[in-house]
Design an enzyme around this catalytic site. Structure first.
Site, mmCIF file in Angstrom:
data_model
loop_
_atom_site.group_PDB
_atom_site.id
_atom_site.type_symbol
_atom_site.label_atom_id
_atom_site.label_comp_id
_atom_site.label_asym_id
_atom_site.label_seq_id
_atom_site.Cartn_x
_atom_site.Cartn_y
_atom_site.Cartn_z
ATOM 1 N N HIS A 1 1.870 14.726 10.805
ATOM 2 C CA HIS A 1 2.855 14.331 9.791
ATOM 3 C C HIS A 1 3.442 12.962 10.122
ATOM 4 O O HIS A 1 3.634 12.111 9.235
ATOM 5 C CB HIS A 1 3.988 15.353 9.733
ATOM 6 C CG HIS A 1 3.682 16.611 8.994
ATOM 7 N ND1 HIS A 1 3.152 16.623 7.717
ATOM 8 C CD2 HIS A 1 3.867 17.921 9.343
ATOM 9 C CE1 HIS A 1 3.021 17.887 7.309
ATOM 10 N NE2 HIS A 1 3.432 18.689 8.279
ATOM 11 N N HIS B 1 0.162 19.037 15.277
ATOM 12 C CA HIS B 1 0.415 19.212 13.846
ATOM 13 C C HIS B 1 1.551 18.296 13.382
ATOM 14 O O HIS B 1 1.397 17.536 12.414
ATOM 15 C CB HIS B 1 0.767 20.677 13.569
ATOM 16 C CG HIS B 1 1.103 20.972 12.138
ATOM 17 N ND1 HIS B 1 0.210 21.539 11.269
ATOM 18 C CD2 HIS B 1 2.248 20.774 11.421
ATOM 19 C CE1 HIS B 1 0.775 21.680 10.083
ATOM 20 N NE2 HIS B 1 2.019 21.226 10.151
ATOM 21 N N GLU B 2 2.681 18.378 14.067
ATOM 22 C CA GLU B 2 3.826 17.568 13.649
ATOM 23 C C GLU B 2 3.556 16.074 13.836
ATOM 24 O O GLU B 2 4.039 15.246 13.058
ATOM 25 C CB GLU B 2 5.088 17.988 14.405
ATOM 26 C CG GLU B 2 5.529 19.419 14.125
ATOM 27 C CD GLU B 2 5.718 19.729 12.644
ATOM 28 O OE1 GLU B 2 6.059 18.807 11.870
ATOM 29 O OE2 GLU B 2 5.518 20.891 12.245
ATOM 30 N N HIS C 1 1.259 10.155 9.143
ATOM 31 C CA HIS C 1 1.299 9.943 7.696
ATOM 32 C C HIS C 1 2.476 9.041 7.325
ATOM 33 O O HIS C 1 2.370 8.187 6.421
ATOM 34 C CB HIS C 1 1.424 11.304 7.012
ATOM 35 C CG HIS C 1 0.957 11.331 5.590
ATOM 36 N ND1 HIS C 1 1.030 12.457 4.810
ATOM 37 C CD2 HIS C 1 0.425 10.376 4.781
ATOM 38 C CE1 HIS C 1 0.556 12.207 3.601
ATOM 39 N NE2 HIS C 1 0.190 10.954 3.562
#
Length: 675
Positions: A468, A464-465, A471
């Site tokens: 980020h 998940h991290e 991105h």
């Protein structure tokens, strides 16, 4: 002596010289940087030349570079490696920074120049990037209160300063409660716990200076303890401390702070002409209105509650079969859910964990990024802010893309949770710069010399991290204001939640889920069980999340409650909250909402983004595989590289051809058929 925070950061990657920075450097560096920024703002506002995009909007974009450097270092260490001195500095800095920001937004001459350009925007012959920057700059000033005058303008400054102080206090109180509580364990208390929990407890006890093991409020320790300890009395004690964070009375109690924050947010919104804070906050999000948020959350709530109530009955029967009378309690749920998973799906957390080595899961995340986007990762030997941190140079076809830093282990000086931040964001103007991105997690640190093992939930957090981080790293925009994760709050979780799907791609687990002792891949039978169990206990997980999101929304969609705890209880009663489940984040420790404005009236964002991430991964499946190059190229071109350079719904429609409905989310959580 030159202050290292303000010097030119040299070297191939221009990283902060952490080894040279002392806590006593921060205050003088901030003072100098604030003075420089004020002078830059004054020069823009008082420029005798007529306003142009270059001498006003672009000049604003390029101002404050020294301040950015100082704060990038300070807030990194304040969150991930706090000390009493850093906490003292943060209490001093927060209101000063809020006052500085308020002073800029209240600068009448500066706002007049921005407004003139906004009013003449059709005649300025701006390209798309410039037009977007002007729009965001003007909107940001208006929403900050730049159009207010007199007593209203002064009151807005006071509100911002007070909110900054309260948010810092809320955060530090929560950190203190999490840092200070621990429960020593005797050797007898360890009976029935698997080795990885025992090892984590011994490491925690060592960190606390004890002679024996202990349970702390680190999520990576307390959750497996609640899952696996057969001692109901110890589970109750640990759960009570976990649930009471921020509500223990005394100087670290957050309940009155939460009440005042809600009151000030409402006043702030009304000064700006909004009905309430939720209307103000959601105006710039994809959802747009509180009603749209409520509609989504309630569409998920009912099937999730039905599943949770059915599960609650099963778990309560299991507890009664163990000879424990009465109702299933919150400290029982995880324990009996884990027993049920083992019985029904033959999946044992203790047997699974040796296949989820931290280093191998990092390799898996990197390998997926390579296969999807062509990224390469090479370790960097550079000074960082803590010995636990690791760094990698990220390249593509030999070209520098980013520096990635991973800070994975829990410690008393680190706030709870997991997050991604950028010490430097990607931009092309005023000069080309590559990002420096950090993932911070709170995984249990193993005893010295032993490899770190993750739970499946930990591995999902890592992916998940890293979503980020991608991105940030793949951002390809002109201006820093719209770089990377500078997007609508309910869009920012799309890349992170989408990347979690690659953890569940069978070939990824087959290659990287290898046993810590033998190096053998996860057996096919276990892999099948892991994937089959992906939606296990989704009733519980969805209910605890949606309840938190609905309480957050109700706090802000109407008059502020005189007693937030009573309001929380009222909302949960109206929803029919299952008795054995509590909010994921109760008000006194709801840092997403009360540590700052980021997720205030916006905790729903994870679910809004999940509607898109479920649909987005279907695009790969429809194309024939999780690593389809054409879909990966579209994902980068239309979402990951674009940051906030265009509206989120426009970007998603370019990628997918349409906006999604809630059906994909319900299917993904296994809630499309209510229990």
């Amino acid at each position: 002596m030159n202050n290292p925070l303000l010097s030119d950061w040299e070297g191939a990657h221009a990283l902060a010289p952490f080894a040279e920075i002392d806590d006593e450097d921060f205050a003088p560096a901030l003072e100098t940087a604030l003075t420089l920024h004020k002078a830059e703002i004054a020069a823009i506002a008082e420029n005798p030349d007529a306003p142009t995009f270059e001498n006003t909007i672009e000049a604003l974009e390029t101002s404050g570079r020294a301040l950015d450097k100082v704060l990038s270092v300070f807030f990194t260490v304040a969150g991930a490696d706090s000390t009493p001195r850093r906490e003292e500095l943060q209490r001093d800095f927060s209101p000063r920074l809020a006052a500085h920001s308020a002073e800029i937004s209240a600068n009448a001459a500066l706002f007049a120049r921005i407004s003139e350009l906004w009013n003449r925007r059709e005649d300025l012959e701006l390209d798309a990037d410039q037009a977007r920057l002007l729009y965001l700059c003007h909107r940001g000033f208006v929403r900050s209160g730049a159009a207010l005058v007199g007593a209203q303008a002064e009151r807005m400054k006071e509100i911002k300063g007070r909110l900054a102080t309260l948010g810092t206090q809320f955060t530090q109180n929560l950190l203190a409660d999490e840092r200070d509580w621990f429960m020593p364990l005797s050797e007898a208390d360890l009976e029935g716990l698997p080795g990885f929990v025992v090892d984590a407890a011994r490491a925690a006890g060592e960190e606390k200076g004890l002679d024996g093991p202990a349970v702390t409020l680190s999520r990576s320790l307390i959750v497996p303890f609640l899952q696996l300890s057969p001692r109901r009395d110890l589970r109750e004690k640990a759960w009570a401390a976990w649930a009471a964070r921020g509500a223990n009375g005394g100087t670290t109690d957050n309940r009155e702070i939460a009440r005042e924050i809600l009151e000030l947010r409402e006043e702030r919104a009304q000064l700006l002409g909004y009905a309430n804070f939720a209307a103000y906050k959601l105006e710039t999000e994809m959802a747009g209105t509180p009603d749209k948020v409520r509609e989504l959350l309630m569409a998920v709530w009912e099937p999730a509650k039905a599943r949770a109530l059915a599960d609650q009955a099963v778990l309560e029967d299991m507890m009664h079969a163990d000879g424990v009378n009465g109702d299933l309690a919150p400290w029982d749920w995880r324990f009996y859910a884990e027993k049920r998973r083992k019985a029904e799906q033959d999946l044992d957390e203790a047997a699974l964990k040796p296949y989820l080595q931290l280093d191998r899961m990092i390799e898996a995340a990197f390998d997926c990024a390579h296969r999807l986007f062509g990224l390469e990762f090479a370790p960097l030997d550079v000074p960082l802010y803590h010995p636990d941190c690791r760094a990698w140079e990220v390249t593509r076809k030999g070209e520098a893309v980013a520096v990635f830093i991973g800070d994975y282990f829990a410690r008393g000086s680190k706030r709870s949770g997991a997050w991604c931040s950028a010490m430097r964001q990607q931009a092309k103007r005023p000069e080309r710069q590559t990002p420096v991105v950090i993932n911070v997690c709170n995984f249990a640190k193993p005893p010295k010399g032993q490899p770190a093992l993750l739970s499946y939930d930990d591995a999902r957090t890592l992916f998940h991290e890293f979503g980020h981080a991608l991105h940030q790293m793949l951002s390809d925009v002109t201006y820093e204001r719209v770089s990377g994760t500078s997007v609508a709050r309910d869009f920012v979780e799309l890349p992170s939640q989408l990347y979690e799907h690659w953890l569940e791609v069978p070939e990824v687990l087959q290659r990287f889920a290898t046993h810590v002792d033998t190096g053998e891949p996860m057996p096919q039978a276990m892999l099948d069980k892991v994937l089959k169990a992906a939606n296990f206990d989704q009733g519980f997980q969805t209910v605890e999340y949606v309840a938190s999101a609905l309480v957050d929304l109700e706090f802000h969609d109407g008059p502020p409650p005189a007693d937030p705890m009573a309001k929380q209880a009222e909302v949960l009663e109206r929803l029919g909250m299952p008795k054995a489940i509590v909010m994921r984040h109760a008000t006194p420790h709801f840092a997403h909402v009360f540590s700052g404005d980021g997720y205030s009236s916006g905790y729903y964002s994870y679910m809004w983004s999940e509607v898109m991430d479920a649909d987005a991964f279907e695009a790969f499946e429809e194309a024939g595989g999780a690593f389809d190059p054409e879909v990966a190229q579209r994902l980068e071109a239309f979402i990951l590289s674009k940051g906030g350079s265009e509206e989120a719904d426009v970007l998603y429609e370019r990628f997918r051809g349409r906006l999604p409905g809630v059906e994909a989310l319900l299917k993904g959580r296994g809630l499309d058929t209510a229990a």
